[in-house]
Write an enzyme that holds these catalytic residues in place. Sequence first.
Site, short mmCIF file in Angstrom:
data_model
loop_
_atom_site.label_atom_id
_atom_site.label_comp_id
_atom_site.label_asym_id
_atom_site.label_seq_id
_atom_site.Cartn_x
_atom_site.Cartn_y
_atom_site.Cartn_z
N ILE A 68 26.46 13.83 3.61
CA ILE A 68 27.82 13.41 3.27
C ILE A 68 27.88 11.91 3.58
CG2 ILE A 68 28.65 14.10 5.57
CD1 ILE A 68 31.40 14.59 4.35
N SER A 69 28.29 11.12 2.60
CA SER A 69 28.27 9.66 2.76
C SER A 69 29.27 9.20 3.82
CB SER A 69 28.62 8.97 1.44
OG SER A 69 27.65 9.24 0.46
N GLN A 70 29.02 8.02 4.40
CA GLN A 70 29.95 7.47 5.36
C GLN A 70 31.29 7.23 4.68
OE1 GLN A 70 27.57 3.48 5.30
NE2 GLN A 70 29.42 3.08 6.50
#
Length: 223
Positions: A68-70
């Site tokens: 999950i991207s920042q």
Amino acid sequence: MNLTTPSSHEYSGQRQKMVEEQLIDRGIRDLAVLEAMSRLPRHLFVEPSFQHKAYGDHPLPIGDNQTISQPYIVAAMTEALALKGEERVLEIGTGSGYQTALLAELAAQVFTVERIKSLGRRAKELLDRLGYTNINYKIFDGTYGWRDQGPYDAILVTAAAPDVPKTLVEQLKDGGRMVLPIGDSERQELVRVTVKNGAVQKTVLSHCLFVPLVGKYGWPEEE
């Protein structure tokens, strides 16, 4: 959508701090993006053992060698699409479903494609529980897009392609825009692609680091 869960209030302070320090302080200005991310329960989209880190300034593993991207990257990519609320949006890479939920908050219809069946199913189960009814799901090689539901006002790709897939450009409406990372494991750039009168224009937004976009028109799957 029903974004209120028993644990949502517990993390409300962390969400507000995330929005202020990671998004606003770094230049995110789209009020709709900021408001939606201040409500989305990001901690529900990660594994329980990582929930205490969900609002930190970093990506997190979600299983199957995916992440999950920042929060900032999620916000920056979404802001670059300039959604107004009436769009049909194609997402390549459902992943955890967090980016999908954000798009569903900001657009009329979301069409999301995930090649990893287990991830796609988990994301759909969560998004269904949260009450989203404007998301359409498909388990398939996302580099093909979802042609029979197109064309789209906007496309967002959540994994790094070797170049802009022509299959996806062909599914953009005239005046449409696509945001995606391009590059290999060593160097990647976040790019916005726009189509105007048949002409394709690419604008580099920033440097980034994503997992590879695997598929027919992306990177080959590692043995």
